[in-house]
Design a protein around this motif. Structure first.
Motif, PDB file in Angstrom:
ATOM      1  N   GLU A 131       6.380 -13.784  13.110  1.00 20.56           N
ATOM      2  CA  GLU A 131       7.480 -14.628  12.659  1.00 20.56           C
ATOM      3  C   GLU A 131       8.160 -14.099  11.401  1.00 20.56           C
ATOM      4  O   GLU A 131       9.004 -14.790  10.822  1.00 20.56           O
ATOM      5  N   GLY A 132       7.802 -12.910  10.963  1.00 21.65           N
ATOM      6  CA  GLY A 132       8.385 -12.392   9.730  1.00 21.65           C
ATOM      7  C   GLY A 132       8.449 -10.883   9.742  1.00 21.65           C
ATOM      8  O   GLY A 132       7.956 -10.213  10.663  1.00 21.65           O
ATOM      9  N   ALA A 133       9.050 -10.334   8.697  1.00 20.31           N
ATOM     10  CA  ALA A 133       9.216  -8.883   8.580  1.00 20.31           C
ATOM     11  C   ALA A 133       7.880  -8.184   8.381  1.00 20.31           C
ATOM     12  O   ALA A 133       6.951  -8.744   7.803  1.00 20.31           O
ATOM     13  N   ASP A 134       7.798  -6.963   8.842  1.00 17.62           N
ATOM     14  CA  ASP A 134       6.615  -6.124   8.672  1.00 17.62           C
ATOM     15  C   ASP A 134       6.464  -5.775   7.187  1.00 17.62           C
ATOM     16  O   ASP A 134       7.369  -5.183   6.587  1.00 17.62           O
ATOM     17  N   PRO A 135       5.319  -6.097   6.555  1.00 23.47           N
ATOM     18  CA  PRO A 135       5.152  -5.779   5.142  1.00 23.47           C
ATOM     19  C   PRO A 135       4.742  -4.343   4.868  1.00 23.47           C
ATOM     20  O   PRO A 135       4.754  -3.911   3.715  1.00 23.47           O
ATOM     21  N   LEU A 136       4.399  -3.593   5.909  1.00 23.09           N
ATOM     22  CA  LEU A 136       3.866  -2.248   5.699  1.00 23.09           C
ATOM     23  C   LEU A 136       4.832  -1.329   4.951  1.00 23.09           C
ATOM     24  O   LEU A 136       4.419  -0.627   4.019  1.00 23.09           O
ATOM     25  N   PRO A 137       6.134  -1.268   5.299  1.00 19.03           N
ATOM     26  CA  PRO A 137       7.027  -0.383   4.536  1.00 19.03           C
ATOM     27  C   PRO A 137       7.058  -0.708   3.041  1.00 19.03           C
ATOM     28  O   PRO A 137       7.046   0.204   2.199  1.00 19.03           O
ATOM     29  N   ALA A 138       7.088  -1.991   2.703  1.00 17.61           N
ATOM     30  CA  ALA A 138       7.111  -2.378   1.287  1.00 17.61           C
ATOM     31  C   ALA A 138       5.790  -2.032   0.615  1.00 17.61           C
ATOM     32  O   ALA A 138       5.763  -1.615  -0.553  1.00 17.61           O
ATOM     33  N   MET A 139       4.683  -2.196   1.318  1.00 15.89           N
ATOM     34  CA  MET A 139       3.384  -1.827   0.746  1.00 15.89           C
ATOM     35  C   MET A 139       3.294  -0.317   0.551  1.00 15.89           C
ATOM     36  O   MET A 139       2.737   0.160  -0.443  1.00 15.89           O
ATOM     37  N   ARG A 140       3.855   0.438   1.492  1.00 19.17           N
ATOM     38  CA  ARG A 140       3.877   1.900   1.324  1.00 19.17           C
ATOM     39  C   ARG A 140       4.722   2.306   0.113  1.00 19.17           C
ATOM     40  O   ARG A 140       4.357   3.228  -0.630  1.00 19.17           O
ATOM     41  N   ASP A 141       5.835   1.628  -0.097  1.00 18.74           N
ATOM     42  CA  ASP A 141       6.670   1.909  -1.276  1.00 18.74           C
ATOM     43  C   ASP A 141       5.884   1.673  -2.560  1.00 18.74           C
ATOM     44  O   ASP A 141       5.930   2.480  -3.499  1.00 18.74           O
ATOM     45  N   ALA A 142       5.155   0.561  -2.611  1.00 17.25           N
ATOM     46  CA  ALA A 142       4.335   0.259  -3.789  1.00 17.25           C
ATOM     47  C   ALA A 142       3.237   1.300  -3.953  1.00 17.25           C
ATOM     48  O   ALA A 142       2.921   1.712  -5.079  1.00 17.25           O
ATOM     49  N   LEU A 143       2.674   1.743  -2.850  1.00 20.78           N
ATOM     50  CA  LEU A 143       1.645   2.777  -2.879  1.00 20.78           C
ATOM     51  C   LEU A 143       2.181   4.069  -3.483  1.00 20.78           C
ATOM     52  O   LEU A 143       1.519   4.713  -4.313  1.00 20.78           O
ATOM     53  N   CYS A 199      -6.074   0.470   7.080  1.00 19.26           N
ATOM     54  CA  CYS A 199      -6.153   1.779   7.752  1.00 19.26           C
ATOM     55  C   CYS A 199      -4.813   2.504   7.693  1.00 19.26           C
ATOM     56  O   CYS A 199      -4.762   3.709   7.412  1.00 19.26           O
ATOM     57  N   ALA A 200      -3.730   1.787   7.938  1.00 16.79           N
ATOM     58  CA  ALA A 200      -2.404   2.405   7.914  1.00 16.79           C
ATOM     59  C   ALA A 200      -2.054   2.892   6.511  1.00 16.79           C
ATOM     60  O   ALA A 200      -1.458   3.967   6.342  1.00 16.79           O
ATOM     61  N   LEU A 201      -2.426   2.120   5.510  1.00 17.81           N
ATOM     62  CA  LEU A 201      -2.153   2.527   4.128  1.00 17.81           C
ATOM     63  C   LEU A 201      -3.022   3.708   3.729  1.00 17.81           C
ATOM     64  O   LEU A 201      -2.543   4.645   3.069  1.00 17.81           O
ATOM     65  N   GLN A 202      -4.306   3.666   4.102  1.00 20.74           N
ATOM     66  CA  GLN A 202      -5.178   4.788   3.746  1.00 20.74           C
ATOM     67  C   GLN A 202      -4.725   6.072   4.431  1.00 20.74           C
ATOM     68  O   GLN A 202      -4.810   7.157   3.842  1.00 20.74           O
ATOM     69  N   TYR A 203      -4.229   5.944   5.652  1.00 17.56           N
ATOM     70  CA  TYR A 203      -3.720   7.116   6.373  1.00 17.56           C
ATOM     71  C   TYR A 203      -2.535   7.731   5.646  1.00 17.56           C
ATOM     72  O   TYR A 203      -2.293   8.947   5.743  1.00 17.56           O
ATOM     73  N   ALA A 204      -1.814   6.921   4.877  1.00 16.16           N
ATOM     74  CA  ALA A 204      -0.585   7.383   4.233  1.00 16.16           C
ATOM     75  C   ALA A 204      -0.820   8.024   2.873  1.00 16.16           C
ATOM     76  O   ALA A 204       0.125   8.524   2.261  1.00 16.16           O
ATOM     77  N   THR A 205      -2.072   8.041   2.388  1.00 17.06           N
ATOM     78  CA  THR A 205      -2.328   8.578   1.053  1.00 17.06           C
ATOM     79  C   THR A 205      -3.690   9.250   0.983  1.00 17.06           C
ATOM     80  O   THR A 205      -4.647   8.797   1.632  1.00 17.06           O
ATOM     81  N   PRO A 206      -3.816  10.328   0.186  1.00 19.19           N
ATOM     82  CA  PRO A 206      -5.133  10.930  -0.029  1.00 19.19           C
ATOM     83  C   PRO A 206      -5.952  10.178  -1.078  1.00 19.19           C
ATOM     84  O   PRO A 206      -7.140  10.444  -1.257  1.00 19.19           O
TER      85      PRO A 206
END
Length: 236
Positions: free
Chosen positions: A53-65, A88-95
């Motif tokens: 029912e809402g926007a995906d927060p992953l892009p914004a969390m990746r920006d903060a990361l 898992c998606a966030l950890q995959y995006a960063t070392p």
């Protein structure tokens, strides 16, 4: 340097930072852990997203990361349980290591194999089995409030976010006591708003409560102090 991907919500982020400070063995300012915080309160609602029912927060969390990486963070904590559905998606995006809040809780649980652990958290955390799967590896089962009780938990979480702590405390205390009465040996406060509301609870219930925020803070202290000790040993 500890990076804090916060703002989910802001009050819970401040509570987490205070617990990092309180759990750090320090005799002076310089003994404390350097922290860089991104209180990204504009991250879309995690529960709404998981309900579709809402926007995906992953892009914004990746920006903060990315901001935390650029600021020099060497490990990262996310003081929001529901946000760990994207761990898992966030950890995959960063070392950079992102500590997992449920692993931190599991490390501290004193329950015996076969015990039932109560979980007070968002509906998304419960339905997503964030705690159930990891605790099952330790031979523990989980119990959450019934449907009506879960609605009350969600109402209390919203009250905390709105700064209405007194009513939230009454609701959450009742739900925690119900889980203990149902046979839970311990009750995990598995939403970072909940320890804020139950901070004043005393007596027998206090001994049954497990603060996920505190567990994550202690895990961060261990990780950062270990890294600092390794750097000193390497330099020597």
């Amino acid at each position: 340097m500890l990076g804090v991907l916060g703002g989910m919500g802001p009050m819970a982020t401040v509570d987490f930072m205070a617990k990092v400070v309180r759990n750090t063995p320090a005799a002076c300012d310089q003994d404390h852990i350097p922290m860089v915080v991104c209180s990204a309160s504009d991250i879309p609602d995690r529960n709404a997203a998981l309900r579709g029912e809402g926007a995906d927060p992953l892009p914004a969390m990746r920006d903060a990361l990315r901001r935390l990486e650029a600021a020099g963070a060497t490990c990262i904590a996310i003081p929001c349980n529901t946000a760990h559905m994207w761990h898992c998606a966030l950890q995959y995006a960063t070392p950079v290591l992102i500590l997992h809040i449920v692993d931190a809780v599991t490390f501290e649980l004193t329950a015996r194999k076969g015990d039932c652990i109560g979980v007070l958290g968002t509906t998304s955390t419960i339905e997503g089995r964030l705690y159930q799967e990891r605790l099952s590896y330790k031979g523990l089962s989980c119990r959450a409030p019934d449907a009506a009780g879960q609605e009350e938990v969600m109402r209390a979480i919203r009250l905390v976010k709105a700064g209405q702590l007194a009513e939230a405390t009454e609701i959450l205390q009742a739900q925690a006591e119900a889980l203990v009465a149902a046979g839970c040996s311990q009750v995990v406060m598995a939403c970072t708003e909940i320890p804020v509301a139950l901070a004043s609870v005393e007596g027998t219930l206090r001994t049954k409560l497990v603060d996920a925020t505190e567990a994550l803070a202690r895990a961060c202290v261990r990780a950062c102090k270990t890294d600092a000790a390794s750097e000193i040993a390497f330099a020597a």
